[in-house]
Scaffold this motif. Structure first.
Motif, mmCIF file in Angstrom:
data_model
loop_
_atom_site.group_PDB
_atom_site.id
_atom_site.type_symbol
_atom_site.label_atom_id
_atom_site.label_comp_id
_atom_site.label_asym_id
_atom_site.label_seq_id
_atom_site.Cartn_x
_atom_site.Cartn_y
_atom_site.Cartn_z
ATOM 1 N N TYR A 1 0.850 -1.150 0.000
ATOM 2 C CA TYR A 1 0.000 0.000 0.000
ATOM 3 C C TYR A 1 0.903 1.223 0.000
ATOM 4 N N THR A 2 0.763 2.079 -0.991
ATOM 5 C CA THR A 2 1.607 3.260 -1.096
ATOM 6 C C THR A 2 0.768 4.520 -0.978
ATOM 7 N N VAL A 3 1.255 5.443 -0.175
ATOM 8 C CA VAL A 3 0.595 6.724 0.020
ATOM 9 C C VAL A 3 1.565 7.819 -0.400
ATOM 10 N N VAL A 4 1.084 8.737 -1.219
ATOM 11 C CA VAL A 4 1.857 9.923 -1.574
ATOM 12 C C VAL A 4 1.002 11.122 -1.204
ATOM 13 N N ASP A 5 1.556 11.992 -0.361
ATOM 14 C CA ASP A 5 0.806 13.143 0.129
ATOM 15 C C ASP A 5 1.637 14.408 0.045
ATOM 16 N N ASP A 6 0.923 15.531 0.116
ATOM 17 C CA ASP A 6 1.546 16.849 0.181
ATOM 18 C C ASP A 6 1.107 17.503 1.485
ATOM 19 N N PHE A 7 2.016 17.536 2.435
ATOM 20 C CA PHE A 7 1.756 18.205 3.707
ATOM 21 C C PHE A 7 2.589 19.467 3.841
ATOM 22 N N GLY A 8 3.080 19.976 2.736
ATOM 23 C CA GLY A 8 3.957 21.135 2.801
ATOM 24 C C GLY A 8 5.293 20.734 3.400
ATOM 25 N N ASN A 9 5.957 21.683 4.043
ATOM 26 C CA ASN A 9 7.236 21.397 4.688
ATOM 27 C C ASN A 9 7.005 20.528 5.919
ATOM 28 N N LEU A 10 7.715 19.417 5.986
ATOM 29 C CA LEU A 10 7.585 18.516 7.127
ATOM 30 C C LEU A 10 8.620 18.863 8.179
ATOM 31 N N ILE A 11 8.168 19.238 9.353
ATOM 32 C CA ILE A 11 9.073 19.544 10.450
ATOM 33 C C ILE A 11 9.598 18.243 11.055
ATOM 34 N N ASN A 12 8.713 17.242 11.159
ATOM 35 C CA ASN A 12 9.101 15.942 11.694
ATOM 36 C C ASN A 12 8.558 14.866 10.746
ATOM 37 N N PRO A 13 9.315 14.473 9.741
ATOM 38 C CA PRO A 13 8.830 13.502 8.762
ATOM 39 C C PRO A 13 8.371 12.180 9.369
ATOM 40 N N MET A 14 9.049 11.714 10.425
ATOM 41 C CA MET A 14 8.665 10.444 11.033
ATOM 42 C C MET A 14 7.284 10.555 11.688
ATOM 43 N N LEU A 15 7.005 11.655 12.325
ATOM 44 C CA LEU A 15 5.704 11.865 12.945
ATOM 45 C C LEU A 15 4.611 11.938 11.881
ATOM 46 N N ALA A 16 4.872 12.626 10.782
ATOM 47 C CA ALA A 16 3.898 12.711 9.695
ATOM 48 C C ALA A 16 3.628 11.327 9.106
ATOM 49 N N GLU A 17 4.680 10.538 8.927
ATOM 50 C CA GLU A 17 4.509 9.175 8.401
ATOM 51 C C GLU A 17 3.671 8.334 9.362
ATOM 52 N N GLY A 18 3.901 8.492 10.649
ATOM 53 C CA GLY A 18 3.096 7.775 11.636
ATOM 54 C C GLY A 18 1.629 8.171 11.576
ATOM 55 N N GLN A 19 1.361 9.453 11.362
ATOM 56 C CA GLN A 19 -0.028 9.914 11.218
ATOM 57 C C GLN A 19 -0.677 9.258 9.991
ATOM 58 N N VAL A 20 0.074 9.183 8.901
ATOM 59 C CA VAL A 20 -0.462 8.562 7.679
ATOM 60 C C VAL A 20 -0.717 7.082 7.904
ATOM 61 N N HIS A 21 0.236 6.381 8.515
ATOM 62 C CA HIS A 21 0.046 4.952 8.789
ATOM 63 C C HIS A 21 -1.203 4.735 9.635
ATOM 64 N N GLY A 22 -1.358 5.535 10.689
ATOM 65 C CA GLY A 22 -2.536 5.405 11.544
ATOM 66 C C GLY A 22 -3.824 5.653 10.793
ATOM 67 N N GLY A 23 -3.819 6.641 9.914
ATOM 68 C CA GLY A 23 -5.006 6.927 9.119
ATOM 69 C C GLY A 23 -5.347 5.807 8.161
ATOM 70 N N VAL A 24 -4.338 5.232 7.522
ATOM 71 C CA VAL A 24 -4.576 4.107 6.602
ATOM 72 C C VAL A 24 -5.170 2.927 7.368
ATOM 73 N N VAL A 25 -4.612 2.603 8.507
ATOM 74 C CA VAL A 25 -5.130 1.490 9.308
ATOM 75 C C VAL A 25 -6.554 1.776 9.761
ATOM 76 N N GLN A 26 -6.828 3.000 10.160
ATOM 77 C CA GLN A 26 -8.190 3.370 10.557
ATOM 78 C C GLN A 26 -9.157 3.180 9.389
ATOM 79 N N GLY A 27 -8.769 3.608 8.196
ATOM 80 C CA GLY A 27 -9.629 3.461 7.026
ATOM 81 C C GLY A 27 -9.864 2.012 6.654
#
Length: 131
Positions: A1-27
């Motif tokens: 499963y691949t996700v490509v997103d635009d969140f602008g400048n990422l201050i903490n890329p690992m945290l953003a990736e974790g948010q995406v993973h959590g959202g995918v699992v929730q969906g």
């Protein structure tokens, strides 16, 4: 499963990736597992995690995340929100995959949640209708 997103400048890329993973699992969970059940008197039958299915790591595919940032012009840091961005795409991807799989068996309407029992019933109903 691949996700490509635009969140602008990422201050903490690992945290953003974790948010995406959590959202995918929730969906995915909402699409194929989660289902609130009440009896004929309105009593909630899925009131605990023993009765209400939620996804676990073994229930979902590996999630690959890529960022294609376009800095926001709405703030000085160029950031955008990410929240649970993976949820919406996961719902659509799983729903389309299930509908596509069932279409060949004559099922023309399938609505979430796609629990194993519901998919089994749809397949059996389509087999009976075909006879």
């Amino acid at each position: 499963y691949t996700v490509v997103d635009d969140f602008g400048n990422l201050i903490n890329p690992m945290l953003a990736e974790g948010q995406v993973h959590g959202g995918v699992v929730q969906g995915i969970g909402q699409a194929i597992q989660e289902h609130v059940v009440y009896d004929e008197d309105g009593q909630l039958l899925t009131a605990s995690f023993m009765d209400y299915a939620i996804p676990r790591a073994a229930d979902v595919p590996f999630v690959s995340f890529n960022s294609e940032p376009v800095p926001s012009t709405a703030n000085l840091m160029g950031m955008k929100g990410c929240g649970e961005a993976g949820t919406v795409g996961a719902l659509a991807a799983v729903s389309n995959a299930v509908q596509d799989a069932l279409w060949a068996r004559g099922v023309r309407q399938a609505d979430m949640p796609f629990t194993p029992h519901k998919v089994w019933a749809l397949l059996n109903d389509s087999a009976i209708a075909a006879e």
